[in-house]
Write an enzyme that holds these catalytic residues in place. Structure first.
Site, mmCIF file in Angstrom:
data_model
loop_
_atom_site.group_PDB
_atom_site.id
_atom_site.type_symbol
_atom_site.label_atom_id
_atom_site.label_comp_id
_atom_site.label_asym_id
_atom_site.label_seq_id
_atom_site.Cartn_x
_atom_site.Cartn_y
_atom_site.Cartn_z
ATOM 1 C CB CYS A 1 -0.855 -0.335 0.716
ATOM 2 S SG CYS A 1 -1.482 1.717 1.353
ATOM 3 C CB CYS B 1 -0.399 -0.297 8.120
ATOM 4 S SG CYS B 1 -1.598 -1.121 7.056
ATOM 5 C CD GLU C 1 -7.646 3.464 0.287
ATOM 6 O OE1 GLU C 1 -7.787 4.044 1.599
ATOM 7 O OE2 GLU C 1 -9.003 4.082 0.056
ATOM 8 C CB SER D 1 -11.852 -0.230 4.950
ATOM 9 O OG SER D 1 -11.181 0.667 5.480
ATOM 10 C CG LEU E 1 -11.876 9.475 12.393
ATOM 11 C CD1 LEU E 1 -11.816 10.649 10.848
ATOM 12 C CD2 LEU E 1 -12.859 9.962 12.645
ATOM 13 C CG ASN F 1 -4.037 -6.689 15.397
ATOM 14 O OD1 ASN F 1 -3.684 -7.768 16.358
ATOM 15 N ND2 ASN F 1 -5.016 -6.521 14.606
HETATM 16 N N1 SAH Z 1 -6.765 0.480 2.886
HETATM 17 C C1 SAH Z 1 -7.861 0.685 3.903
HETATM 18 C C2 SAH Z 1 -8.234 -0.911 4.086
HETATM 19 C C3 SAH Z 1 -7.309 -1.963 4.564
HETATM 20 S S1 SAH Z 1 -6.476 -1.333 5.986
HETATM 21 C C4 SAH Z 1 -7.908 1.316 5.042
HETATM 22 O O1 SAH Z 1 -7.162 2.084 5.507
HETATM 23 O O2 SAH Z 1 -9.069 1.931 6.063
HETATM 24 C C5 SAH Z 1 -8.557 -2.140 7.019
HETATM 25 C C6 SAH Z 1 -8.279 -1.294 8.765
HETATM 26 O O3 SAH Z 1 -7.639 -2.139 9.460
HETATM 27 C C7 SAH Z 1 -8.261 0.147 8.693
HETATM 28 O O4 SAH Z 1 -8.716 0.312 9.594
HETATM 29 C C8 SAH Z 1 -6.516 0.137 9.172
HETATM 30 O O5 SAH Z 1 -7.139 1.450 10.252
HETATM 31 C C9 SAH Z 1 -6.511 -1.357 10.007
HETATM 32 N N2 SAH Z 1 -5.559 -1.369 10.483
HETATM 33 C C10 SAH Z 1 -3.812 -1.266 9.533
HETATM 34 N N3 SAH Z 1 -3.302 -1.585 10.708
HETATM 35 C C11 SAH Z 1 -3.520 -2.334 11.853
HETATM 36 C C12 SAH Z 1 -2.620 -2.755 12.734
HETATM 37 N N4 SAH Z 1 -1.595 -2.820 13.158
HETATM 38 N N5 SAH Z 1 -3.911 -3.100 14.078
HETATM 39 C C13 SAH Z 1 -5.323 -2.941 13.924
HETATM 40 N N6 SAH Z 1 -5.958 -2.036 12.392
HETATM 41 C C14 SAH Z 1 -4.467 -2.198 11.833
HETATM 42 FE FE1 SF4 Z 2 -2.820 1.093 3.551
HETATM 43 FE FE2 SF4 Z 2 -4.762 0.868 5.007
HETATM 44 FE FE3 SF4 Z 2 -2.689 0.388 6.108
HETATM 45 FE FE4 SF4 Z 2 -3.066 3.081 5.301
HETATM 46 S S1 SF4 Z 2 -4.379 0.972 6.937
HETATM 47 S S2 SF4 Z 2 -1.418 1.534 5.033
HETATM 48 S S3 SF4 Z 2 -4.350 2.849 4.174
HETATM 49 S S4 SF4 Z 2 -3.450 -0.551 3.507
#
Ligand code: SAH
Ligand code: SF4
Length: 380
Positions: free
Chosen positions: A111, A118, A166, A197, A220, A299
């Protein structure tokens, strides 16, 4: 060139059939064979004329990506790792619950948004998935599960685009894939059972409202721009005021009368009472019960340098929002033993060895039968 029919929505398949000199209703038949029955061999499609089956064999295929590994968690969660070539892989997770079966689908390899918390974001961006690769995750999972559970009804009742990537930065592939999910001749999922999402690509949220207005979840993670700029770098381009305004515009098209805000709980970063109060104020600036919050326990992964908020902090945060009249839930973590939770997906995109090691470890787990979700055809 051979066309992979998983790449086409019904409209695309109709055009393809016309090119072969076939009528539109043939496209419907073919589409139903592929998506409703899970067929991949044209010779099995018994109600298609032999001449058409021959033509199809020469010009088309129905091909999913190879499965690198499959992990079944003690709680019934299943995670598949699909090989998408070039040493890359994407993950798909099935989460069974009493009243539903949810599939978490990936939209990109890596991404580009690069959120701090993330692990997909930390890997950077490799490439977009094609429509076929997005829908193949559902096609494979649905038909695998029907066989696995010996069930001839629909197993997957909900799809969330919350895997790697994304989705709104892969818009042109996303839309046909969503159309296949929603099509009555395809998976027949109602718009409220398919969720996109997004981290907040504002112009694409407006386009989604027009092209495929499914349920929307917005990540958010912060109550103000200073903090969100640090956590979700995209905020520099589309700051909170613009994002919230876009959510409001989306409401007019949304299949439900609310937007879901996801908020990843990070210890000492965005989890204070002050953050919750500021968040409530921001939301209450707009009248009505127009959004819900979903608090996601972070996580952790080693290179993030971040920790998950303590459970009582998460509870306190939820209480402040709920007391302000904002419906707030705390996400249960599922599939912990197989790293299937949010943000942990494809921690091993480029490392198959680790995937193989995990799979070996997995064999030592006791595998419980997967609870059979209600296979329902009714729309809600
Ligand atoms: N890119 C999109 C969808 C994929 S991520 C987005 O960001 O919404 C899906 C969800 O997982 C998002 O709400 C993201 O913020 C959350 N997420 C990403 N990494 C995470 C982590 N390490 N722990 C908990 N939630 C996480
Ligand atoms: Fe991409 Fe969603 Fe991870 Fe942000 S939370 S890096 S937008 S996959």
């Amino acid at each position: 060139m051979t066309v992979n029919l998983l790449d086409l929505d019904l409209e695309g398949l109709a055009v393809f059939c016309q090119r072969l000199g076939e009528k539109r209703f043939r496209a419907v038949q073919l589409f139903r064979w592929i998506h409703q029955k899970g067929a991949s061999q044209f010779e099995d499609m018994s109600d298609l004329a032999k001449s058409l089956r021959e033509k199809l064999k020469g010009e088309a295929c129905v091909t999913s990506m190879p499965v690198v590994s499959q992990h079944i968690s003690a709680d019934g969660t299943i995670k598949w790792l699909f090989d998408v070539g070039g040493g890359n892989a994407v993950e798909t997770v099935f989460i069974p619950e009493e009243d539903r079966g949810t599939l978490c689908v990936s939209s990109q390899v890596g991404c580009a948004v690069g959120c701090r918390f993330c692990s997909t974001g930390h890997q950077g961006f490799s490439r977009n998935l094609t429509s076929g690769e997005i829908i193949a995750q559902l096609w494979f999972a649905e038909h695998f599960l029907r066989k696995h559970l010996q069930c001839d009804q629909r197993v997957i009742s909900n799809v969330v685009m919350m895997g790697m990537g994304e989705p709104l930065q892969n818009y042109n592939a996303l839309i046909p894939a969503l159309k296949v999910m929603l099509d009555d001749h395809g998976y027949g999922l109602s718009r409220r059972r398919v969720t996109v999402s997004t981290s907040g690509i504002v112009p694409m949220m407006d386009r989604l409202a027009r092209d495929a207005p499914v349920a929307l979840a917005v990540s958010l993670h912060a109550p103000n721009d200073t903090l969100r700029d640090q956590l979700v770098p995209l905020n520099l381009k589309y700051p909170l005021a613009q994002l919230v305004a876009a959510c409001h515009r989306y409401l007019a098209y949304a299949p439900r009368d609310f937007i879901t805000f996801e908020y990843c709980m990070l210890d000492g970063v965005n989890d204070s009472d002050a953050c919750a109060i500021q968040l409530a104020q921001r939301v209450k600036a707009h009248p009505g019960a127009w959004c819900k919050f979903n608090l996601i326990p972070f996580n952790p992964f080693p290179s993030s340098g971040l920790l998950c908020s303590k459970p009582d902090r998460v509870q306190a945060f939820a209480r402040i929002l709920n007391e302000a009249g904002i419906i707030t839930t705390i996400r249960k973590t599922r599939g912990d033993d197989i790293d299937a939770a949010c943000g942990q997906l494809a921690g091993d995109v480029k490392d198959r060895t680790r995937a193989a090691e995990r799979m070996a470890r997995q064999r030592t787990f006791s595998i419980h039968p997967i609870p059979v979700p209600v296979g329902s055809t009714e729309k809600v």
